[in-house]
Motif scaffolding. Structure first.
Motif, PDB file in Angstrom:
ATOM      1  N   GLY A  84       0.863  -1.380  -0.068  1.00 42.58           N
ATOM      2  CA  GLY A  84       0.026  -0.015  -0.151  1.00 42.58           C
ATOM      3  C   GLY A  84       0.865   1.320  -0.125  1.00 42.58           C
ATOM      4  N   LYS A  85       0.276   2.475   0.022  1.00 42.83           N
ATOM      5  CA  LYS A  85       1.109   3.729  -0.186  1.00 42.83           C
ATOM      6  C   LYS A  85       1.835   3.719   1.012  1.00 42.83           C
ATOM      7  CE  LYS A  85       0.188   8.637  -0.550  1.00 42.83           C
ATOM      8  NZ  LYS A  85      -0.755   9.758  -0.128  1.00 42.83           N
ATOM      9  N   LYS A  86       1.766   3.546   2.308  1.00 45.75           N
ATOM     10  CA  LYS A  86       2.861   3.674   3.374  1.00 45.75           C
ATOM     11  C   LYS A  86       3.907   2.617   3.164  1.00 45.75           C
ATOM     12  CE  LYS A  86      -0.857   4.963   6.968  1.00 45.75           C
ATOM     13  NZ  LYS A  86      -1.309   4.614   7.928  1.00 45.75           N
ATOM     14  N   GLU A  87       3.535   1.395   2.707  1.00 43.62           N
ATOM     15  CA  GLU A  87       4.735   0.538   2.586  1.00 43.62           C
ATOM     16  C   GLU A  87       5.513   0.974   1.490  1.00 43.62           C
ATOM     17  OE1 GLU A  87       1.545  -1.512   2.284  1.00 43.62           O
ATOM     18  OE2 GLU A  87       1.479  -2.308   4.166  1.00 43.62           O
ATOM     19  N   ILE A  88       4.926   1.542   0.247  1.00 43.69           N
ATOM     20  CA  ILE A  88       5.829   2.070  -0.670  1.00 43.69           C
ATOM     21  C   ILE A  88       6.651   3.369  -0.187  1.00 43.69           C
ATOM     22  CG2 ILE A  88       5.609   3.344  -2.978  1.00 43.69           C
ATOM     23  CD1 ILE A  88       3.072   1.617  -3.401  1.00 43.69           C
ATOM     24  N   GLU A  89       6.125   4.090   0.430  1.00 42.52           N
ATOM     25  CA  GLU A  89       6.941   5.144   1.257  1.00 42.52           C
ATOM     26  C   GLU A  89       7.872   4.907   2.000  1.00 42.52           C
ATOM     27  OE1 GLU A  89       3.795   7.781   2.953  1.00 42.52           O
ATOM     28  OE2 GLU A  89       3.317   8.614   0.958  1.00 42.52           O
ATOM     29  N   ALA A  90       7.911   3.705   2.896  1.00 39.76           N
ATOM     30  CA  ALA A  90       8.788   3.302   3.740  1.00 39.76           C
ATOM     31  C   ALA A  90       9.935   2.635   2.921  1.00 39.76           C
ATOM     32  CB  ALA A  90       8.067   2.189   4.672  1.00 39.76           C
ATOM     33  N   TYR A  91       9.529   1.876   1.718  1.00 40.38           N
ATOM     34  CA  TYR A  91      10.563   1.276   1.155  1.00 40.38           C
ATOM     35  C   TYR A  91      11.436   2.396   0.269  1.00 40.38           C
ATOM     36  CZ  TYR A  91      12.604  -0.532  -3.214  1.00 40.38           C
ATOM     37  OH  TYR A  91      13.547  -0.762  -4.260  1.00 40.38           O
ATOM     38  N   MET A  92      10.806   3.521  -0.175  1.00 40.09           N
ATOM     39  CA  MET A  92      11.361   4.421  -1.181  1.00 40.09           C
ATOM     40  C   MET A  92      12.451   5.199   0.249  1.00 40.09           C
ATOM     41  SD  MET A  92      10.450   4.044  -3.848  1.00 40.09           S
ATOM     42  CE  MET A  92      10.886   5.434  -4.843  1.00 40.09           C
ATOM     43  N   ALA A  93      12.148   5.199   1.238  1.00 37.98           N
ATOM     44  CA  ALA A  93      13.079   5.691   2.340  1.00 37.98           C
ATOM     45  C   ALA A  93      14.323   4.841   2.339  1.00 37.98           C
ATOM     46  CB  ALA A  93      12.292   6.128   3.482  1.00 37.98           C
ATOM     47  N   ARG A  94      14.066   3.645   2.368  1.00 33.08           N
ATOM     48  CA  ARG A  94      15.293   2.677   2.518  1.00 33.08           C
ATOM     49  C   ARG A  94      15.561   1.929   1.196  1.00 33.08           C
ATOM     50  NH1 ARG A  94      12.824  -1.068   7.153  1.00 33.08           N
ATOM     51  NH2 ARG A  94      14.845  -2.238   6.594  1.00 33.08           N
ATOM     52  N   CYS A  95      15.241   2.286   0.232  1.00 33.95           N
ATOM     53  CA  CYS A  95      15.435   1.532  -1.035  1.00 33.95           C
ATOM     54  C   CYS A  95      16.823   1.167  -1.062  1.00 33.95           C
ATOM     55  CB  CYS A  95      15.034   2.043  -2.363  1.00 33.95           C
ATOM     56  SG  CYS A  95      15.642   3.611  -2.730  1.00 33.95           S
ATOM     57  N   GLU A  96      17.686   2.004  -0.730  1.00 33.70           N
ATOM     58  CA  GLU A  96      19.357   1.890  -1.084  1.00 33.70           C
ATOM     59  C   GLU A  96      19.785   0.397  -0.121  1.00 33.70           C
ATOM     60  OE1 GLU A  96      18.927   3.820   2.878  1.00 33.70           O
ATOM     61  OE2 GLU A  96      18.347   4.459   0.610  1.00 33.70           O
ATOM     62  N   GLU A  97      18.874   0.165   0.603  1.00 34.00           N
ATOM     63  CA  GLU A  97      19.354  -1.326   1.556  1.00 34.00           C
ATOM     64  C   GLU A  97      18.940  -2.525   0.726  1.00 34.00           C
ATOM     65  OE1 GLU A  97      17.318  -1.426   5.187  1.00 34.00           O
ATOM     66  OE2 GLU A  97      17.465   0.752   5.479  1.00 34.00           O
ATOM     67  N   PHE A  98      18.325  -2.378  -0.365  1.00 35.29           N
ATOM     68  CA  PHE A  98      17.755  -3.322  -1.253  1.00 35.29           C
ATOM     69  C   PHE A  98      18.735  -3.645  -2.569  1.00 35.29           C
ATOM     70  CE2 PHE A  98      14.098  -2.551   0.998  1.00 35.29           C
ATOM     71  CZ  PHE A  98      13.681  -3.557   1.302  1.00 35.29           C
ATOM     72  N   SER A  99      18.875  -4.848  -3.006  1.00 37.25           N
ATOM     73  CA  SER A  99      19.742  -5.295  -4.167  1.00 37.25           C
ATOM     74  C   SER A  99      19.338  -4.369  -5.496  1.00 37.25           C
ATOM     75  CB  SER A  99      19.815  -6.743  -4.569  1.00 37.25           C
ATOM     76  OG  SER A  99      18.605  -6.935  -4.807  1.00 37.25           O
ATOM     77  N   ASP A 100      20.138  -4.331  -6.537  1.00 37.51           N
ATOM     78  CA  ASP A 100      19.923  -3.750  -7.754  1.00 37.51           C
ATOM     79  C   ASP A 100      18.711  -4.282  -8.498  1.00 37.51           C
ATOM     80  OD1 ASP A 100      21.868  -1.705  -7.269  1.00 37.51           O
ATOM     81  OD2 ASP A 100      23.225  -2.678  -8.623  1.00 37.51           O
ATOM     82  N   ILE A 101      18.941  -5.869  -8.358  1.00 38.75           N
ATOM     83  CA  ILE A 101      17.898  -6.577  -9.030  1.00 38.75           C
ATOM     84  C   ILE A 101      16.449  -6.264  -8.229  1.00 38.75           C
ATOM     85  CG2 ILE A 101      17.117  -8.946  -9.238  1.00 38.75           C
ATOM     86  CD1 ILE A 101      20.059  -9.633  -9.740  1.00 38.75           C
TER      87      ILE A 101
END
Length: 145
Positions: A84-101
């Motif tokens: 949902g919207k909140k989870e997408i925002e939380a991910y966007m704030a931490r996206c550098e923690e995830f792999s390029d793939i």
């Protein structure tokens, strides 16, 4: 959607069929992801038939809300995480923690009015780190006594 899935409504996959279909590396990942869910959440796994296009899946659901689903296939499985919207925002704030793939998969996932549906093909345990981090963003773990 995927003819390598268990799509016969009258034939829920047995443990034996599951294990012979997944393949060794994916079976390892399947077991690890189920263990992760069991250790961190109170959601019980339930088999669910999603129709001819999606087939059988195990979904982790509680109080009408699904945490994630696992669709067994030939030589792997697919994880579905709906954000949902909140989870997408939380991910966007931490996206550098995830792999390029994973970031590429997230960026290419369709954006719907209710959020994003991430369909993640898993072929081995090496992919679980990103999936588990995403599940943890979706829902905090249960409180340990």
């Amino acid at each position: 959607m995927n003819s390598d899935r268990f799509t016969q409504k009258s034939q829920m996959p047995s443990e034996e069929e599951l294990h012979s279909s997944l393949g060794t590396e994916a079976e390892d990942a399947w077991v690890q992801l189920k263990r992760f869910a069991q250790e961190n959440y109170d959601h019980l796994p339930e088999w669910n038939y999603g129709g001819q296009n999606y087939g059988w899946s195990i979904r982790y659901r509680k109080s009408g809300k699904t945490l994630f689903c696992m669709f067994p296939e030939k030589n792997g499985f697919t994880v579905l995480i709906v954000l949902g919207k909140k989870e997408i925002e939380a991910y966007m704030a931490r996206c550098e923690e995830f792999s390029d793939i994973f970031r590429s998969l997230f960026d290419s996932a369709a954006q719907y009015h209710d959020g994003k549906w991430l369909w993640i093909k898993v072929e081995g345990a090496g992919q679980l780190d990103d999936i588990q981090k995403m599940i943890l963003i979706k829902k905090k773990t249960k409180v340990r006594q």
